[in-house]
Design an enzyme around this catalytic site. Structure first.
Site, PDB file in Angstrom:
ATOM      1  N   LYS A   1      14.211  -1.562  -5.862  1.00 30.75           N
ATOM      2  CA  LYS A   1      12.818  -1.964  -6.087  1.00 30.75           C
ATOM      3  C   LYS A   1      12.584  -3.285  -5.375  1.00 30.75           C
ATOM      4  O   LYS A   1      13.463  -4.171  -5.377  1.00 30.75           O
ATOM      5  CB  LYS A   1      12.577  -2.145  -7.597  1.00 30.75           C
TER       6      LYS A   1
ATOM      7  N   CYS B   1       2.581  -4.753  -0.300  1.00 31.50           N
ATOM      8  CA  CYS B   1       2.241  -4.444  -1.689  1.00 31.50           C
ATOM      9  C   CYS B   1       0.745  -4.667  -1.874  1.00 31.50           C
ATOM     10  O   CYS B   1       0.232  -5.767  -1.643  1.00 31.50           O
ATOM     11  CB  CYS B   1       3.010  -5.319  -2.677  1.00 31.50           C
TER      12      CYS B   1
HETATM   13  O1  LIG Z   1       4.629  -2.253  -2.288  1.00 33.42           O
HETATM   14  C1  LIG Z   1       4.249  -1.675  -3.321  1.00 33.42           C
HETATM   15  N1  LIG Z   1       3.570  -0.532  -3.215  1.00 33.42           N
HETATM   16  C2  LIG Z   1       3.061   0.105  -4.281  1.00 33.42           C
HETATM   17  O2  LIG Z   1       2.385   1.130  -4.105  1.00 33.42           O
HETATM   18  N2  LIG Z   1       3.297  -0.403  -5.529  1.00 33.42           N
HETATM   19  C3  LIG Z   1       4.248  -1.406  -5.725  1.00 33.42           C
HETATM   20  C4  LIG Z   1       3.912  -2.328  -6.877  1.00 33.42           C
HETATM   21  O3  LIG Z   1       2.746  -2.382  -7.270  1.00 33.42           O
HETATM   22  O4  LIG Z   1       4.846  -2.998  -7.329  1.00 33.42           O
HETATM   23  N3  LIG Z   1       4.510  -2.191  -4.552  1.00 33.42           N
END
Ligand SMILES: O=C1NC(=O)NC(C(=O)O)N1
Length: 311
Positions: A45, A130
């Site tokens: 993540k 993001c």
């Molecule tokens: O880079 C991101 N893309 C997304 O679609 N969602 C996540 C997030 O919101 O953490 N981050």
């Protein structure tokens, strides 16, 4: 027989499927489940300097055609993922990729310097896209800021790394971002695409939005984004012949995985489908890709990678 093996940027994968960063990769338990799945590699993540709770819930919803999310970068902080990478069996395990998404230039530099210091055999994917931090723009849509960030990161992180790009929708923008990336020799790969930012899903019965953050705006994934993802893969693969493109967006069977590779992707990432179906989808998609290649008479991915015909 069909051979799905891929060797790129110094790593070996026995198949081209990776989880999309953010899906099933926030905790060690989730990462270990991925490591034991059919995934050819795994990615963590996106991490920030300090742990984050992320946006208020509900912050994810699925629809018949995909998903909307505004997670807000909930993660355990970079030290947690760096610790997992230190303990990881890189020698015998699947390749490990690490996603980094600092809240500021300083945070990105501090984390990338720490990753450089750790000198682990991982590939870093720097997230420029993001869409879900209220008040914060997607860096990937600011070409000067992206160029500055990449130049600064290249000074503290002395190995090849990649970037996670937002979708672009205009050839002028494909060109401008390709120029930024072309000017940064450290970029070994680009991942196209992140979710299509700031979409709005409406629940007709309730006459309401379906997620709480940003009055319902969130990143769109799934079937909705496949044509945009394929265009970004093909356009960046064309413009950056010496770099790898990781395809991400709308993959839910061997068919879309094949399309991404045909468009030029070296390997692909699965997001919404993995979130909805679970890790078993990776074995299914892998097998579907094998059958499709057999039907078409291809033995390896290089037999068709980047060979999309035009009319
Ligand atoms: O880079 C991101 N893309 C997304 O679609 N969602 C996540 C997030 O919101 O953490 N981050």
């Amino acid at each position: 027989t069909v051979d799905l093996a891929v060797a790129w940027l110094g790593i070996q994968m026995d198949n081209p499927l990776i989880n999309a960063s953010g899906v099933m990769c926030r905790t060690v338990e989730e990462l270990e489940a991925l490591r034991h799945s059919a995934a050819g590699a795994l990615i963590t993540k996106s991490c920030t300097l300090e742990p984050r709770k992320g946006n208020p819930e509900p912050r994810y919803a699925s629809t018949a055609l995909g998903s909307i999310n505004s997670m807000g970068l909930p993660n355990a902080g970079y030290r947690y993922y760096l610790d997992y990478a230190r303990r990881y069996d890189h020698e015998h395990g699947k390749p490990l990729l690490m996603s980094v998404s600092g809240m500021s230039l300083e945070d990105n530099l501090e984390m990338m310097a720490a990753f450089d210091e750790a000198a682990l055999p991982v590939l870093v994917e720097l997230n420029l896209s993001c869409p879900n931090l209220p008040g914060k723009p997607q860096i990937g849509y600011d070409f000067e800021a992206s160029a500055r960030l990449l130049a600064e990161v290249s000074k503290v992180y002395r190995r090849p790394f990649g970037v996670k790009l937002p979708p672009y929708f205009d050839p002028v923008h494909f060109g401008e971002m390709a120029d930024v990336l072309d000017g940064c020799p450290s970029i070994g790969f680009v991942t196209c695409i992140n979710s299509i930012g700031n979409g709005l899903v409406i629940d007709l019965e309730r006459e309401s939005v379906v997620i709480r953050p940003k009055d319902g705006l969130g990143g769109i994934g799934g079937d909705y984004v496949l044509p945009t993802a394929l265009a970004n893969v093909r356009e960046f693969a064309r413009r950056l012949p010496g770099r790898h493109v990781i395809g991400c967006g709308g993959i839910r069977s061997g068919r879309e995985a094949f399309m991404h590779i045909l468009a030029g992707a070296t390997v692909v990432q699965v997001g919404t489908c993995l979130y909805e179906e679970g890790p078993a989808c990776l074995a299914r998609i892998r097998d579907e890709l094998v059958y499709l290649m057999q039907d078409k008479g291809y033995r390896t991915l290089t037999d068709f990678r980047g060979r999309l015909r035009t009319l």
